[in-house]
Design a protein around this motif. Structure first.
Motif, PDB file in Angstrom:
ATOM      1  N   UNK A  25       0.830  -1.204   0.000  1.00  0.00           N
ATOM      2  CA  UNK A  25       0.000   0.000   0.000  1.00  0.00           C
ATOM      3  C   UNK A  25       0.865   1.255   0.000  1.00  0.00           C
ATOM      4  N   UNK A  26       1.937   1.236   0.777  1.00  0.00           N
ATOM      5  CA  UNK A  26       2.855   2.384   0.804  1.00  0.00           C
ATOM      6  C   UNK A  26       3.444   2.632  -0.570  1.00  0.00           C
ATOM      7  N   UNK A  27       3.913   1.577  -1.224  1.00  0.00           N
ATOM      8  CA  UNK A  27       4.506   1.724  -2.554  1.00  0.00           C
ATOM      9  C   UNK A  27       3.499   2.257  -3.561  1.00  0.00           C
ATOM     10  N   UNK A  28       2.287   1.783  -3.492  1.00  0.00           N
ATOM     11  CA  UNK A  28       1.264   2.232  -4.442  1.00  0.00           C
ATOM     12  C   UNK A  28       0.916   3.704  -4.230  1.00  0.00           C
ATOM     13  N   UNK A  29       0.989   4.162  -2.988  1.00  0.00           N
ATOM     14  CA  UNK A  29       0.780   5.589  -2.737  1.00  0.00           C
ATOM     15  C   UNK A  29       1.921   6.412  -3.333  1.00  0.00           C
ATOM     16  N   UNK A  30       3.156   5.911  -3.209  1.00  0.00           N
ATOM     17  CA  UNK A  30       4.295   6.635  -3.775  1.00  0.00           C
ATOM     18  C   UNK A  30       4.174   6.781  -5.283  1.00  0.00           C
ATOM     19  N   UNK A  31       3.581   5.791  -5.924  1.00  0.00           N
ATOM     20  CA  UNK A  31       3.470   5.781  -7.377  1.00  0.00           C
ATOM     21  C   UNK A  31       2.163   6.391  -7.884  1.00  0.00           C
ATOM     22  N   UNK A  32       1.313   6.859  -6.969  1.00  0.00           N
ATOM     23  CA  UNK A  32       0.013   7.423  -7.309  1.00  0.00           C
ATOM     24  C   UNK A  32      -0.896   6.401  -7.993  1.00  0.00           C
ATOM     25  N   UNK A  33      -0.656   5.126  -7.683  1.00  0.00           N
ATOM     26  CA  UNK A  33      -1.601   4.099  -8.127  1.00  0.00           C
ATOM     27  C   UNK A  33      -2.858   4.184  -7.277  1.00  0.00           C
ATOM     28  N   UNK A  34      -2.660   4.475  -5.993  1.00  0.00           N
ATOM     29  CA  UNK A  34      -3.771   4.815  -5.115  1.00  0.00           C
ATOM     30  C   UNK A  34      -3.428   6.138  -4.428  1.00  0.00           C
ATOM     31  N   UNK A  35      -4.434   6.844  -4.007  1.00  0.00           N
ATOM     32  CA  UNK A  35      -4.227   8.152  -3.391  1.00  0.00           C
ATOM     33  C   UNK A  35      -4.272   8.017  -1.871  1.00  0.00           C
ATOM     34  N   UNK A  36      -3.377   8.707  -1.168  1.00  0.00           N
ATOM     35  CA  UNK A  36      -3.412   8.666   0.297  1.00  0.00           C
ATOM     36  C   UNK A  36      -4.635   9.394   0.838  1.00  0.00           C
ATOM     37  N   UNK A  37      -5.054   8.994   2.026  1.00  0.00           N
ATOM     38  CA  UNK A  37      -6.161   9.681   2.690  1.00  0.00           C
ATOM     39  C   UNK A  37      -5.691  10.942   3.385  1.00  0.00           C
ATOM     40  N   UNK A  38      -4.415  10.968   3.771  1.00  0.00           N
ATOM     41  CA  UNK A  38      -3.837  12.148   4.420  1.00  0.00           C
ATOM     42  C   UNK A  38      -2.332  12.055   4.311  1.00  0.00           C
ATOM     43  N   UNK A  39      -1.664  13.198   4.517  1.00  0.00           N
ATOM     44  CA  UNK A  39      -0.210  13.218   4.478  1.00  0.00           C
ATOM     45  C   UNK A  39       0.326  13.777   3.169  1.00  0.00           C
ATOM     46  N   UNK A  40       1.643  13.955   3.129  1.00  0.00           N
ATOM     47  CA  UNK A  40       2.303  14.473   1.932  1.00  0.00           C
ATOM     48  C   UNK A  40       3.390  13.513   1.473  1.00  0.00           C
ATOM     49  N   UNK A  41       3.601  13.485   0.149  1.00  0.00           N
ATOM     50  CA  UNK A  41       4.599  12.607  -0.462  1.00  0.00           C
ATOM     51  C   UNK A  41       5.379  13.410  -1.491  1.00  0.00           C
TER      52      UNK A  41
END
Length: 318
Positions: free
Chosen positions: A45-61
């Motif tokens: 899940x962390x990796x997919x957030x880094x790649x914008x495959x899924x969007x985080x619910x909160x926080x900055x990347x």
């Protein structure tokens, strides 16, 4: 040093279920950063957030200095990605898969592709439906590395590979870093992270337990100590061990059948061994065993709830 990835307060919810709980970590450019944790810890899940495959619910990347939500194709071309589950079209060949990804990634040197295929012992002209799990993994690795990306994100990169190919993949990772690249890899196998990574985050239930260098984890890991001593009293040996920082779980017993009255002591040691060596030099040792630090045991301890440690100077004479 420049940062390839900066993550602050990363949270991800699926419905009402939060799977990432405010992750904070930074990956320096030109390093290998490993994330280790059991299945379901949140690595993918962390990796997919880094790649914008899924969007985080909160926080900055920040990935290579950009927000992945707005980086678009130009940012993605700077990244090589191996997903944890690689899905391939069955009615094609490995070479056509490579050509497809080459069109997405930008110009790729065909000689470099062939060289990587040789290193991985991969036949690019075979039908993908006939490839074993290991060979599909090799194809996934090839497409991640082939365009010499600035950043490699590898989810369980050696899954399904035999030991010789695993070593080749580790060599490819080291070469990518030597050329100025950065590698973010995940694994649930500690030995892989220990061999490949400069620093490591231990992930449990969607939260980071600790972030450390592999060397620091090793220094903090427990060593098992056992020694025999002649001509000493148990309270003398106990007092000696009580003076050594990091010694715990001390047990002292008589050696059965030894007419000279030898004692055997066992204990655990964390941290520097030098104070122990100085104290043991004061007594008449007849045997000494000090195990290598068990890094796996140290990590597994972090996965579980902390339990009260025995007092350092508590000695059992059994």
């Amino acid at each position: 040093m420049n940062h390839a990835i900066v993550v602050q307060g990363l949270r991800k919810k699926f419905g009402h279920h939060e799977v990432l709980h405010g992750l904070d970590f930074t990956i320096d450019a030109g390093t290998v950063f490993g994330v280790i944790g059991p299945n379901g810890a949140g690595k993918t899940t962390t990796m997919r957030c880094l790649l914008d495959i899924i969007r985080p619910s909160a926080g900055t990347i920040s990935v290579l200095g950009e927000d992945p939500r707005y980086g678009g194709p130009a940012l993605r071309r700077r990244i090589g990605y191996l997903p944890g589950e690689l899905h391939l079209e069955n009615r094609t060949t490995g070479r056509r898969v490579v050509e497809h990804f080459s069109a997405i990634s930008g110009p790729v040197d065909s000689r470099h592709v062939d060289a990587l295929a040789d290193r991985l012992n991969l036949d690019l002209d075979r039908q993908t439906r006939k490839l074993s799990k290991g060979n599909k993994q090799k194809l996934g690795l090839l497409q991640a590395f082939m365009h010499r990306p600035e950043l490699l994100i590898l989810d369980e990169p050696t899954s399904g590979l035999d030991p010789l190919v695993q070593q080749e993949v580790h060599a490819m990772v080291r070469e990518a870093v030597a050329e100025g690249g950065t590698v973010f890899l995940s694994s649930h196998v500690l030995s892989e992270v220990q061999q490949a990574a400069d620093s490591v985050a231990i992930l449990r239930d969607g939260g980071i337990v600790t972030t450390s260098t592999v060397e620091a984890l090793r220094d903090a890991a427990l060593r098992k100590l056992r020694f025999r001593v002649a001509g000493a009293e148990a309270h003398d040996v106990g007092a000696l061990l009580a003076r050594v920082p990091g010694v715990a779980n001390v047990a002292i017993r008589d050696v059965p059948g030894d007419s000279a009255g030898a004692l055997e002591a066992t204990a655990t040691l964390s941290g520097n061994v030098q104070p122990l060596v100085r104290e043991l030099a004061r007594i008449n040792l007849t045997d000494l065993v000090l195990d290598e630090p068990d890094l796996e045991e140290a990590v597994l301890t972090l996965y579980t709830e902390a339990s009260p440690a025995p007092a350092r100077n508590e000695v059992r004479h059994v």
